[in-house]
Design a protein around this motif. Structure first.
Motif, PDB file in Angstrom:
ATOM      1  N   VAL A  46       0.872  -1.169   0.000  1.00  0.00           N
ATOM      2  CA  VAL A  46       0.000   0.000   0.000  1.00  0.00           C
ATOM      3  C   VAL A  46       0.908   1.218   0.000  1.00  0.00           C
ATOM      4  N   SER A  47       0.682   2.125  -0.962  1.00  0.00           N
ATOM      5  CA  SER A  47       1.520   3.315  -1.018  1.00  0.00           C
ATOM      6  C   SER A  47       0.647   4.537  -1.302  1.00  0.00           C
ATOM      7  N   PRO A  48       1.116   5.725  -0.922  1.00  0.00           N
ATOM      8  CA  PRO A  48       0.323   6.935  -1.152  1.00  0.00           C
ATOM      9  C   PRO A  48       0.269   7.282  -2.631  1.00  0.00           C
ATOM     10  N   ALA A  49      -0.828   7.890  -3.038  1.00  0.00           N
ATOM     11  CA  ALA A  49      -0.987   8.410  -4.392  1.00  0.00           C
ATOM     12  C   ALA A  49      -1.328   9.894  -4.252  1.00  0.00           C
ATOM     13  N   ARG A  50      -2.276  10.386  -5.029  1.00  0.00           N
ATOM     14  CA  ARG A  50      -2.708  11.776  -4.870  1.00  0.00           C
ATOM     15  C   ARG A  50      -3.365  11.942  -3.505  1.00  0.00           C
ATOM     16  N   PRO A  51      -3.534  13.163  -3.033  1.00  0.00           N
ATOM     17  CA  PRO A  51      -4.176  13.366  -1.721  1.00  0.00           C
ATOM     18  C   PRO A  51      -5.523  12.635  -1.630  1.00  0.00           C
ATOM     19  N   GLY A  52      -5.692  11.877  -0.564  1.00  0.00           N
ATOM     20  CA  GLY A  52      -6.915  11.128  -0.346  1.00  0.00           C
ATOM     21  C   GLY A  52      -6.980   9.797  -1.066  1.00  0.00           C
ATOM     22  N   GLU A  53      -5.930   9.421  -1.804  1.00  0.00           N
ATOM     23  CA  GLU A  53      -5.907   8.166  -2.552  1.00  0.00           C
ATOM     24  C   GLU A  53      -4.707   7.327  -2.144  1.00  0.00           C
ATOM     25  N   SER A  54      -4.867   6.019  -2.294  1.00  0.00           N
ATOM     26  CA  SER A  54      -3.770   5.074  -2.052  1.00  0.00           C
ATOM     27  C   SER A  54      -3.688   4.116  -3.224  1.00  0.00           C
ATOM     28  N   LEU A  55      -2.488   3.692  -3.555  1.00  0.00           N
ATOM     29  CA  LEU A  55      -2.286   2.698  -4.607  1.00  0.00           C
ATOM     30  C   LEU A  55      -1.982   1.372  -3.932  1.00  0.00           C
ATOM     31  N   LEU A  56      -2.761   0.357  -4.239  1.00  0.00           N
ATOM     32  CA  LEU A  56      -2.584  -0.970  -3.646  1.00  0.00           C
ATOM     33  C   LEU A  56      -2.120  -1.935  -4.717  1.00  0.00           C
ATOM     34  N   LEU A  57      -1.161  -2.778  -4.377  1.00  0.00           N
ATOM     35  CA  LEU A  57      -0.707  -3.844  -5.252  1.00  0.00           C
ATOM     36  C   LEU A  57      -1.274  -5.139  -4.688  1.00  0.00           C
ATOM     37  N   PHE A  58      -2.119  -5.812  -5.459  1.00  0.00           N
ATOM     38  CA  PHE A  58      -2.799  -7.020  -5.022  1.00  0.00           C
ATOM     39  C   PHE A  58      -2.199  -8.260  -5.652  1.00  0.00           C
ATOM     40  N   GLU A  59      -2.281  -9.375  -4.920  1.00  0.00           N
ATOM     41  CA  GLU A  59      -1.933 -10.680  -5.479  1.00  0.00           C
ATOM     42  C   GLU A  59      -3.062 -11.644  -5.160  1.00  0.00           C
ATOM     43  N   LYS A  60      -3.501 -12.355  -6.184  1.00  0.00           N
ATOM     44  CA  LYS A  60      -4.584 -13.326  -6.000  1.00  0.00           C
ATOM     45  C   LYS A  60      -4.083 -14.476  -5.136  1.00  0.00           C
ATOM     46  N   LEU A  61      -4.862 -14.863  -4.136  1.00  0.00           N
ATOM     47  CA  LEU A  61      -4.494 -15.977  -3.269  1.00  0.00           C
ATOM     48  C   LEU A  61      -4.693 -17.280  -4.032  1.00  0.00           C
ATOM     49  N   GLN A  62      -3.662 -18.124  -4.027  1.00  0.00           N
ATOM     50  CA  GLN A  62      -3.698 -19.397  -4.730  1.00  0.00           C
ATOM     51  C   GLN A  62      -3.136 -20.474  -3.814  1.00  0.00           C
ATOM     52  N   PRO A  63      -3.642 -21.706  -3.922  1.00  0.00           N
ATOM     53  CA  PRO A  63      -3.002 -22.789  -3.171  1.00  0.00           C
ATOM     54  C   PRO A  63      -1.554 -22.930  -3.639  1.00  0.00           C
ATOM     55  N   GLN A  64      -0.666 -23.218  -2.716  1.00  0.00           N
ATOM     56  CA  GLN A  64       0.759 -23.265  -3.036  1.00  0.00           C
ATOM     57  C   GLN A  64       1.077 -24.224  -4.177  1.00  0.00           C
ATOM     58  N   LEU A  65       0.399 -25.344  -4.239  1.00  0.00           N
ATOM     59  CA  LEU A  65       0.681 -26.327  -5.290  1.00  0.00           C
ATOM     60  C   LEU A  65       0.323 -25.828  -6.681  1.00  0.00           C
ATOM     61  N   LEU A  66      -0.538 -24.825  -6.781  1.00  0.00           N
ATOM     62  CA  LEU A  66      -0.976 -24.327  -8.080  1.00  0.00           C
ATOM     63  C   LEU A  66      -0.231 -23.083  -8.551  1.00  0.00           C
ATOM     64  N   ILE A  67       0.620 -22.524  -7.700  1.00  0.00           N
ATOM     65  CA  ILE A  67       1.291 -21.273  -8.065  1.00  0.00           C
ATOM     66  C   ILE A  67       2.411 -21.556  -9.054  1.00  0.00           C
ATOM     67  N   THR A  68       2.260 -21.017 -10.261  1.00  0.00           N
ATOM     68  CA  THR A  68       3.347 -21.052 -11.238  1.00  0.00           C
ATOM     69  C   THR A  68       3.909 -19.652 -11.428  1.00  0.00           C
ATOM     70  N   SER A  69       3.059 -18.663 -11.292  1.00  0.00           N
ATOM     71  CA  SER A  69       3.484 -17.266 -11.313  1.00  0.00           C
ATOM     72  C   SER A  69       2.427 -16.462 -10.563  1.00  0.00           C
ATOM     73  N   PRO A  70       2.833 -15.345  -9.986  1.00  0.00           N
ATOM     74  CA  PRO A  70       1.857 -14.548  -9.240  1.00  0.00           C
ATOM     75  C   PRO A  70       0.835 -13.916 -10.191  1.00  0.00           C
ATOM     76  N   ILE A  71      -0.393 -13.817  -9.728  1.00  0.00           N
ATOM     77  CA  ILE A  71      -1.444 -13.133 -10.473  1.00  0.00           C
ATOM     78  C   ILE A  71      -1.691 -11.835  -9.729  1.00  0.00           C
ATOM     79  N   ARG A  72      -1.222 -10.734 -10.305  1.00  0.00           N
ATOM     80  CA  ARG A  72      -1.268  -9.449  -9.617  1.00  0.00           C
ATOM     81  C   ARG A  72      -2.009  -8.398 -10.434  1.00  0.00           C
TER      82      ARG A  72
END
Length: 127
Positions: A46-72
């Motif tokens: 979570v990082s600041p953006a313009r006043p009153g806004e935040s930029l969030l970087l999300f990653e989809k939760l996946q079972p460990q056995l299925l992760i080949t690359s992050p889905i962001r």
């Protein structure tokens, strides 16, 4: 890593409370903490953006056995609890990071793995 339980799939207001305590926007006061919930994702950053806004970087939760690359994806959170703008990597690319600029622009860093190429990691030349 143990797959998250259903109750762990929702992120509470503590994320933005932490972001507010780490806010670095010059002399401007940090935004007030608020509770927001997102299902089946984890906020990586979570990082600041313009006043009153935040930029969030999300990653989809996946079972460990299925992760080949992050889905962001990245999302710009306004004054309400919803994402006002969503940012995704181009098709076939993996989103690595996103940064908000004071102008309001958002830059994305994404890469593509091409195992047949001489240099298998590619970064787009465009912004």
């Amino acid at each position: 890593m143990i797959p998250p339980r259903a109750k762990d799939r929702e992120l509470g207001g503590f994320l933005l409370a932490v972001a507010a305590s780490l806010y670095c926007g010059g002399t401007a006061a940090p935004p007030a903490p608020k509770e927001v919930r997102f299902t089946d994702t984890a906020a990586v950053r979570v990082s600041p953006a313009r006043p009153g806004e935040s930029l969030l970087l999300f990653e989809k939760l996946q079972p460990q056995l299925l992760i080949t690359s992050p889905i962001r994806h990245a999302g710009l959170l306004g004054s309400g609890p919803e994402i006002v703008t969503r940012f995704d990597a181009p098709d076939g690319w993996i989103l690595i990071d996103a940064v908000a600029h004071p102008s309001g622009d958002v830059s994305l860093l994404s890469l593509r793995v091409d195992t047949a190429a001489e240099y298998p990691l590619r970064v787009p030349a465009e912004r």
